[in-house]
Design an enzyme around this catalytic site. Structure first.
Site, short mmCIF file in Angstrom:
data_model
loop_
_atom_site.label_atom_id
_atom_site.label_comp_id
_atom_site.label_asym_id
_atom_site.label_seq_id
_atom_site.Cartn_x
_atom_site.Cartn_y
_atom_site.Cartn_z
N HIS A 299 16.12 -22.60 12.52
CA HIS A 299 17.37 -22.91 11.80
C HIS A 299 18.22 -23.97 12.53
O HIS A 299 18.67 -24.94 11.93
CB HIS A 299 18.22 -21.66 11.61
CG HIS A 299 17.51 -20.52 10.95
ND1 HIS A 299 16.59 -20.70 9.94
CD2 HIS A 299 17.57 -19.18 11.14
CE1 HIS A 299 16.14 -19.52 9.55
NE2 HIS A 299 16.71 -18.59 10.27
N GLU B 144 26.73 -14.60 14.54
CA GLU B 144 26.61 -13.41 13.69
C GLU B 144 27.39 -12.25 14.30
O GLU B 144 27.44 -12.11 15.52
CB GLU B 144 25.14 -12.99 13.59
CG GLU B 144 24.25 -14.02 12.94
CD GLU B 144 22.84 -13.47 12.78
OE1 GLU B 144 22.58 -12.85 11.77
OE2 GLU B 144 22.02 -13.68 13.69
N ARG C 49 0.84 -1.21 0.00
CA ARG C 49 0.00 0.00 0.00
C ARG C 49 0.86 1.25 0.00
O ARG C 49 0.35 2.35 -0.08
CB ARG C 49 -1.00 -0.01 1.14
CG ARG C 49 -0.37 -0.03 2.47
CD ARG C 49 -1.33 0.02 3.61
NE ARG C 49 -0.47 -0.20 4.75
CZ ARG C 49 -0.76 0.12 5.97
NH1 ARG C 49 -1.91 0.64 6.25
NH2 ARG C 49 0.10 -0.09 6.94
N LEU D 36 -4.21 -4.19 3.33
CA LEU D 36 -4.47 -5.55 3.82
C LEU D 36 -5.54 -5.58 4.90
O LEU D 36 -6.13 -6.62 5.18
CB LEU D 36 -3.17 -6.19 4.33
CG LEU D 36 -2.10 -6.40 3.25
CD1 LEU D 36 -0.84 -7.00 3.85
CD2 LEU D 36 -2.60 -7.28 2.11
C1 BG6 Z 1 16.94 -14.95 10.14
C2 BG6 Z 1 16.88 -14.30 11.50
O1 BG6 Z 1 16.02 -16.00 10.06
O2 BG6 Z 1 18.25 -15.45 9.92
C3 BG6 Z 1 17.91 -13.19 11.60
O3 BG6 Z 1 15.58 -13.77 11.71
C4 BG6 Z 1 19.28 -13.71 11.24
O4 BG6 Z 1 17.92 -12.64 12.91
C5 BG6 Z 1 19.26 -14.46 9.93
O5 BG6 Z 1 20.16 -12.59 11.16
C6 BG6 Z 1 20.59 -15.14 9.66
O6 BG6 Z 1 20.59 -15.66 8.37
P1 BG6 Z 1 21.93 -15.78 7.53
O7 BG6 Z 1 21.51 -16.43 6.27
O8 BG6 Z 1 22.45 -14.39 7.35
O9 BG6 Z 1 22.87 -16.61 8.34
#
Ligand code: BG6
Length: 487
Positions: A237, A213, A48, A92
């Site tokens: 993950h 990270e 939107r 939406l």
């Molecule tokens: C996402 C998370 O699913 O995966 C993020 O919400 C995270 O917080 C990211 O940074 C990490 O993904 P990648 O592919 O960068 O390791």
């Protein structure tokens, strides 16, 4: 060769962050590569925040183009890509607007894919509105994570979406499953007779799975503060990676064979005993620190985060799998933001030789180890002991390396590109089935509940480190340490 799988790809959240950084760049890459997307395939962006197609295309040029092809954009491919894009302005919150969408797509060819790159609170209203205008037929729906906040809310979404779409129409994305190295894990385990006999409790001492990270919460402070690392990374993950590392060989690579085996692992996870949680789970939150020489602020001062937040940005867990293959083998899972490095890897520590004729050094760590580096620089490294050249029998740790980018110089595909092509082509194997998702929530939930009930703040760690000391102490109890602590 052109594919004949024509499609209409409807992108909800068309001006959102995910569309900008991942989805539209991935579709562009597939388009640029040629032969992956049917020429007749269309992308219909729904948003939107743009008045019309012209304004949307301008937004795509300004915001999406910088995220495609790091080595420069192929201008001819870019302009033909833009021709695929249509735009529908929909509020939406206003289900009547969906008639506009029905009219926009009714004459477009192929299977319809509805990609919901929106917050989970909109999943059910969007599905209902789609059904109200008959758009749930001949369609696939893609749901982004997080799918709910806990088992109850995820079930509520799945129940409601399940009334409108059959399970085979529902593609729950976990982008880790689309990563090339994760696919490779299947090839390594089930394509080589060499590893499989060793892949069990008799030969494996412990396994570590880390997703670390350097980034903080970026512009997502508000979302993250209500989510935390356990929901954001572990429930999906990390547990998916764990299930691929630990699963039994599937009978084939079809979607349900693989997912059935992953599910068995998730169901065999030893439940966390709340009385014992301090020994098997560490939660942390970053304070101010420095990453590669640059000062970074504390989590609690990030935009959108409550100043007294007790949300965790780091989790380390000891997990056990109650089955014959893995009984007694600790799996150490770890993830965190603002850690010392960006790395995702799986470390399989094999048992030492039972008796060494070569002296004590043959028993030491640094050998009998397989490290599968998922990112960056996908590599499989097998550590062994070898004799040092020269007189005497002195041993040293050496390694055999398989660096994928050197072996396969081209053809690497980003996770989103692979997954979007899978949706368009109706391949479900890399998407999370409802029962897997439920099993993961069921296992994670007692940890969430216990952390909430105990009301203890997370353990602090300085940004740029490897997390709270307690995460190292947890491994020390088992006579081991995280990989980087050995180097
Ligand atoms: C996402 C998370 O699913 O995966 C993020 O919400 C995270 O917080 C990211 O940074 C990490 O993904 P990648 O592919 O960068 O390791």
């Amino acid at each position: 060769m052109e594919t004949d799988s024509s499609f209409t790809f409807v992108l909800f959240g068309g001006t959102g962050d995910l569309s900008m950084r991942k989805i539209l760049p991935a579709l562009f890459e597939a388009h640029r590569a040629g032969g992956m997307l049917a020429d007749s395939g269309k992308i219909v962006a729904v948003a939107r925040h743009a008045a019309d197609r012209g304004e949307y295309i301008q937004w795509v040029n300004e915001h999406v183009k910088p995220h495609v092809s790091k080595n420069g954009v192929d201008e001819a491919a870019w302009s033909s890509f833009l021709e695929r894009i249509e735009f529908v302005k929909i509020d939406l919150g206003n289900p009547e607007d969906f008639a506009l969408l029905r009219d926009a797509v009714k004459d477009l060819p192929g299977i319809r894919v509805f990609y919901l790159a929106t917050g989970p609170s909109l999943f059910v209203p969007i599905c209902r509105a789609l059904a109200s205008v008959g758009l749930n037929e001949n369609a696939r729906i893609v749901l982004e994570k997080p799918l709910g906040y806990d088992l109850k809310s995820s079930n509520a979404i799945n129940d409601a979406v399940g009334e409108i779409f059959a399970e085979e129409q529902i593609y729950r994305i976990d982008h880790y499953l689309g990563k090339e190295p994760v696919q490779n894990l299947l090839a390594l385990r089930f394509g080589n007779a060499l590893f499989e006999p060793l892949w069990r409790r008799e030969w494996v001492e412990s396994i570590q799975i880390t997703i670390a990270e350097e980034l903080g919460v970026e512009a997502r402070g508000d979302f993250y503060d209500n989510t935390g690392a356990l929901r954001d990374m572990v429930q999906n993950h990390l547990l998916q990676l764990l299930s691929i590392v630990a699963m039994e060989p599937p009978h084939s690579m079809d979607s349900d064979s693989v997912r059935d085996e992953k599910l068995r692992v998730l169901r065999a996870l030893k439940p966390i005993d709340p009385l014992n949680i301090g020994k098997v789970a560490v939660r942390g939150q970053y304070h101010a620190g420095g990453i590669r020489g640059t000062a970074v602020p504390a989590y609690a001062t990030e935009p959108g985060v409550k100043p007294n937040s007790t949300t965790e940005t780091f989790v380390a867990l000891k997990v056990e799998i109650e089955n014959w293959r893995w009984a007694g083998v600790p799996f150490f899972l770890r993830t965190g933001k603002r850690l010392a490095d960006r790395v995702a890897e799986i470390v399989v520590n094999f048992r030492a030789v039972p008796h060494s004729a070569l002296g004590v050094s043959a028993l030491r760590a640094g050998a009998n180890r397989l490290v599968i580096r998922l990112q960056p620089n996908e590599t499989i490294r097998l550590y062994c002991l070898a004799k040092q050249p020269g007189e005497g029998m002195n041993l040293a740790s050496v390694h055999l390396d398989l660096a994928f980018d050197q072996f396969f110089r081209e053809g690497q595909m980003e996770a989103y590109q692979r997954l979007l092509l899978d949706v368009i082509n109706g391949r479900l194997a890399l998407f999370v089935r409802r029962d897997e998702q439920e099993a993961a929530w069921r296992w994670v939930e007692p940890i969430l509940n216990e952390w909430k009930a105990s009301n203890k703040p997370p353990k602090p760690y300085a940004a740029g480190t490897w997390g709270p000391a307690a995460a190292s102490a947890m491994l020390a109890q088992h006579g081991t340490c995280w990989l980087e602590e050995e180097n």
